[in-house]
Design a protein around this motif. Structure first.
Motif, PDB file in Angstrom:
ATOM      1  N   ASN A  15       0.820  -1.220   0.000  1.00  0.00           N
ATOM      2  CA  ASN A  15       0.000   0.000   0.000  1.00  0.00           C
ATOM      3  C   ASN A  15       0.853   1.269   0.000  1.00  0.00           C
ATOM      4  O   ASN A  15       0.487   2.290   0.595  1.00  0.00           O
ATOM      5  CB  ASN A  15      -0.969   0.019   1.184  1.00  0.00           C
ATOM      6  N   LEU A  16       2.000   1.205  -0.661  1.00  0.00           N
ATOM      7  CA  LEU A  16       2.899   2.359  -0.799  1.00  0.00           C
ATOM      8  C   LEU A  16       2.750   2.961  -2.193  1.00  0.00           C
ATOM      9  O   LEU A  16       2.305   2.287  -3.129  1.00  0.00           O
ATOM     10  CB  LEU A  16       4.350   1.914  -0.605  1.00  0.00           C
ATOM     11  N   PRO A  17       3.157   4.223  -2.368  1.00  0.00           N
ATOM     12  CA  PRO A  17       3.273   4.753  -3.727  1.00  0.00           C
ATOM     13  C   PRO A  17       4.250   3.886  -4.522  1.00  0.00           C
ATOM     14  O   PRO A  17       5.261   3.407  -3.978  1.00  0.00           O
ATOM     15  CB  PRO A  17       3.833   6.161  -3.518  1.00  0.00           C
ATOM     16  N   MET A  18       3.944   3.676  -5.799  1.00  0.00           N
ATOM     17  CA  MET A  18       4.759   2.790  -6.628  1.00  0.00           C
ATOM     18  C   MET A  18       5.097   3.453  -7.958  1.00  0.00           C
ATOM     19  O   MET A  18       4.288   4.196  -8.513  1.00  0.00           O
ATOM     20  CB  MET A  18       4.015   1.478  -6.906  1.00  0.00           C
ATOM     21  N   VAL A  19       6.274   3.146  -8.460  1.00  0.00           N
ATOM     22  CA  VAL A  19       6.638   3.445  -9.844  1.00  0.00           C
ATOM     23  C   VAL A  19       6.744   2.100 -10.540  1.00  0.00           C
ATOM     24  O   VAL A  19       7.541   1.243 -10.139  1.00  0.00           O
ATOM     25  CB  VAL A  19       7.978   4.208  -9.936  1.00  0.00           C
ATOM     26  N   ILE A  20       5.924   1.885 -11.550  1.00  0.00           N
ATOM     27  CA  ILE A  20       5.861   0.587 -12.226  1.00  0.00           C
ATOM     28  C   ILE A  20       6.418   0.738 -13.638  1.00  0.00           C
ATOM     29  O   ILE A  20       5.914   1.521 -14.446  1.00  0.00           O
ATOM     30  CB  ILE A  20       4.418   0.053 -12.248  1.00  0.00           C
ATOM     31  N   ASP A  21       7.462  -0.029 -13.914  1.00  0.00           N
ATOM     32  CA  ASP A  21       8.189   0.101 -15.170  1.00  0.00           C
ATOM     33  C   ASP A  21       8.460  -1.279 -15.754  1.00  0.00           C
ATOM     34  O   ASP A  21       8.328  -2.309 -15.067  1.00  0.00           O
ATOM     35  CB  ASP A  21       9.510   0.845 -14.900  1.00  0.00           C
ATOM     36  N   ALA A  22       8.818  -1.307 -17.018  1.00  0.00           N
ATOM     37  CA  ALA A  22       9.369  -2.490 -17.691  1.00  0.00           C
ATOM     38  C   ALA A  22       8.486  -3.724 -17.490  1.00  0.00           C
ATOM     39  O   ALA A  22       7.281  -3.676 -17.740  1.00  0.00           O
ATOM     40  CB  ALA A  22      10.807  -2.722 -17.199  1.00  0.00           C
ATOM     41  N   ASP A  23       9.100  -4.834 -17.021  1.00  0.00           N
ATOM     42  CA  ASP A  23       8.339  -6.089 -16.939  1.00  0.00           C
ATOM     43  C   ASP A  23       7.214  -6.041 -15.924  1.00  0.00           C
ATOM     44  O   ASP A  23       6.254  -6.828 -16.026  1.00  0.00           O
ATOM     45  CB  ASP A  23       9.279  -7.254 -16.629  1.00  0.00           C
ATOM     46  N   LEU A  70       1.401  -6.448 -15.194  1.00  0.00           N
ATOM     47  CA  LEU A  70       0.147  -5.732 -14.943  1.00  0.00           C
ATOM     48  C   LEU A  70      -0.828  -5.933 -16.097  1.00  0.00           C
ATOM     49  O   LEU A  70      -2.029  -6.129 -15.898  1.00  0.00           O
ATOM     50  CB  LEU A  70       0.451  -4.250 -14.737  1.00  0.00           C
ATOM     51  N   ALA A  71      -0.299  -5.881 -17.310  1.00  0.00           N
ATOM     52  CA  ALA A  71      -1.144  -6.052 -18.494  1.00  0.00           C
ATOM     53  C   ALA A  71      -1.775  -7.441 -18.545  1.00  0.00           C
ATOM     54  O   ALA A  71      -2.903  -7.605 -19.027  1.00  0.00           O
ATOM     55  CB  ALA A  71      -0.325  -5.795 -19.757  1.00  0.00           C
ATOM     56  N   LYS A  72      -1.064  -8.439 -18.027  1.00  0.00           N
ATOM     57  CA  LYS A  72      -1.602  -9.799 -18.039  1.00  0.00           C
ATOM     58  C   LYS A  72      -2.760  -9.975 -17.075  1.00  0.00           C
ATOM     59  O   LYS A  72      -3.590 -10.874 -17.243  1.00  0.00           O
ATOM     60  CB  LYS A  72      -0.486 -10.796 -17.708  1.00  0.00           C
ATOM     61  N   GLY A  73      -2.811  -9.136 -16.035  1.00  0.00           N
ATOM     62  CA  GLY A  73      -3.955  -9.126 -15.137  1.00  0.00           C
ATOM     63  C   GLY A  73      -3.994 -10.237 -14.109  1.00  0.00           C
ATOM     64  O   GLY A  73      -4.986 -10.375 -13.388  1.00  0.00           O
ATOM     65  N   ARG A  74      -2.929 -11.049 -13.997  1.00  0.00           N
ATOM     66  CA  ARG A  74      -2.963 -12.177 -13.064  1.00  0.00           C
ATOM     67  C   ARG A  74      -2.573 -11.766 -11.648  1.00  0.00           C
ATOM     68  O   ARG A  74      -3.063 -12.328 -10.677  1.00  0.00           O
ATOM     69  CB  ARG A  74      -2.017 -13.278 -13.550  1.00  0.00           C
ATOM     70  N   VAL A  75      -1.662 -10.796 -11.535  1.00  0.00           N
ATOM     71  CA  VAL A  75      -1.112 -10.448 -10.230  1.00  0.00           C
ATOM     72  C   VAL A  75      -1.950  -9.385  -9.543  1.00  0.00           C
ATOM     73  O   VAL A  75      -2.271  -9.490  -8.353  1.00  0.00           O
ATOM     74  CB  VAL A  75       0.348  -9.965 -10.370  1.00  0.00           C
TER      75      VAL A  75
END
Length: 508
Positions: free
Chosen positions: A353-361, A366-371
């Motif tokens: 529940n922290l701010p996140m920077v999401i990059d690369a893989d 995220l796009a796969k939607g499983r996690v």
């Protein structure tokens, strides 16, 4: 790649930050004509005059030029340029792709003005046309109203212009370029200079536009500020200068904990360099503490390069969970991979529940939607390149690049938070609006530059900036650093790590 930009305005540099759609520029024109009482032909004459002044300033010894005209107001601007050239004793020819008798309104008035100055107007004969002694070509073929496919005679005219070995000045927009998106038609005029009027068209600064715009010069044609107050732009240009005041000066009694703790998660087997780059850029961008959670084999190389960071080997999500109580922000994705280890890292980082920077893989996961299935989320910054954006939207790369503004907004609406669509004319979409950073150069097209950017964003969030301000400032500083590096050493052979000393300098 940034477009080289200048402004000749009556209302100052602030106009350059307002980026309009084609329809919004039409509304500005309409407001100036219908509400402020400025005749359309007067605006057209100002446009022609401003372009002619640019030409004479750049090529003061010009003796002859050719003007290419189509059928609308863009052609009218061209006829004004031709008339002014004739008045100045410059040899001028106009080649028209339509019968000038078909012109209407202000464009017809401009044509008659050129006739009064004895300008020679001829039909464009096709590719067999010889340029003769003209030293410059003015593109008045198609304005911002162009959409769809080019007609054959326009394809021939544009290809002919591009085949000549003289400078080309485009009126308002290079013919064949979409003013809203930066997308190119099957062919497009490759301008040396583009003179654009009234409102800065947002499509001039992103997509493939930098390949054809050349130097971009904006003139507001003395349209009063009332018009700009009445018509809101759909995009705002952002810059390091605008955003730097968001970064508060350091207080004399501060300590390392005062400037935030950022955790970098990444560096799967064989990909440790990406996490190292993100960590180094994060530390050099001012995070008080920088930690890295990575595969065990990358800990020693990381510490050898950057002993100031805290490096931890993690083999499972459980290992990572123990590290997530201290940081203010998590940067996840550089060298992460997409296997089971990567999925556990992303799942635990999200649960913190922290701010996140999401990059690369991490973006690909995220796009796969499983996690992560709970969307949208408003505490992260997503930093896709166009390929990753296509996966996030489940569409083709071509669809993303065809309209980068729309693509960025769609990702923001679907996933929430702040979205940074990287590439020429980087676009940042937030819940507050859409922003464009006209920064950088082709030297950035090298592996690792995105990892450096994600580290800078994380460092700025750690130091207390809001997510949107951190993303915008990081993008601008990253691009400006690339320009500084290129000025010293050139574009070819620039490495992502070359940016880091310049980023530090800019943030100070």
């Amino acid at each position: 790649m940034a477009v080289k930009l200048k402004s000749y305005t009556s209302s100052g540099e602030a106009q350059l930050s307002r980026l309009y759609s084609v329809d919004e520029v039409r509304s500005l024109d309409s407001y100036a004509i219908n509400h402020l009482g400025i005749p359309g032909i007067r605006l057209m004459k100002r446009a022609g005059r401003s372009c002619f002044d640019v030409i004479m300033n750049r090529w003061p010894a010009l003796r002859s030029l050719t003007v290419m005209c189509g059928s609308g107001n863009n052609a009218g601007d061209g006829y004004i340029v031709a008339a002014l050239a004739a008045q100045s004793g410059i040899k001028v020819k106009v080649f028209s792709l339509v019968d000038p008798a078909r012109l209407s309104g202000d464009a017809q008035t401009a044509f008659h003005y050129a006739q009064q100055e004895r300008v020679e107007v001829m039909s464009f004969p096709g590719r067999q046309l010889e340029l003769d002694d003209s030293e410059l070509i003015v593109d008045g073929l198609l304005g911002t109203g162009f959409k769809g496919e080019l007609r054959d005679n326009y394809v021939q005219a544009i290809d002919w212009i591009n085949a000549q070995s003289v400078p080309v000045v485009a009126l308002d927009i290079p013919s064949g370029l979409a003013g809203d998106t930066g997308e190119l038609a099957s062919t497009c005029v490759e301008a040396t200079i583009t003179t654009t009027f009234v409102g800065m068209k947002k499509g001039l600064l992103t997509g493939r536009a930098p390949n054809v715009v050349g130097e971009l010069i904006f003139c507001d044609l003395d349209v009063p500020d009332d018009a700009y107050q009445a018509i809101e732009p759909s995009c705002v240009q952002t810059s390091t200068t605008q955003l730097f005041p968001k970064l508060n000066p350091r207080r004399p009694a501060s300590h390392k904990g005062s400037h935030g703790h950022a955790l970098i998660v990444g560096g799967n087997s064989g990909m440790g360099g990406a996490a190292i780059l993100a960590a180094e850029s994060c530390a050099r961008s001012g995070a008080g503490l920088t930690s890295v959670a990575t595969r065990a084999e990358h800990v020693l190389p990381l510490l050898a390069r950057l002993p100031e960071v805290m490096a931890k080997a993690v083999s499972s999500g459980h290992d990572l969970a123990d590290l997530l109580s201290r940081p203010k922000v998590v940067v996840i994705g550089p060298g992460l991979g997409q296997g089971a280890w990567a999925e556990q890292m992303l799942q635990q980082a999200y649960l913190a529940n922290l701010p996140m920077v999401i990059d690369a893989d991490a973006l690909n996961l995220l796009a796969k939607g499983r996690v992560i299935g709970n969307l949208p989320c408003h505490r992260w910054v997503l930093t896709p390149h166009p390929g990753e954006a296509a996966r996030l939207l489940d569409c083709s790369l071509e669809e993303v690049q065809k309209d980068r503004f729309s693509s960025t907004q769609k990702i923001q609406q679907r996933y929430g938070g702040v979205v940074v669509l990287k590439g020429a004319g980087t676009i940042i979409a937030t819940s507050k609006g859409v922003f464009l950073a006209n920064v950088g150069n082709p030297g950035l097209a090298v592996g690792g530059s995105g990892d450096v950017l994600s580290g800078v964003i994380g460092a700025l969030i750690a130091q207390g900036l809001e997510l949107d301000d951190a993303a915008k400032l990081a993008v601008c500083v990253h691009g400006d650093a690339a320009d500084m590096a290129v000025e010293d050493f050139g574009e070819r052979g620039m490495l992502a790590s070359d940016l880091i000393p310049y980023i530090r300098e800019l943030l100070n």
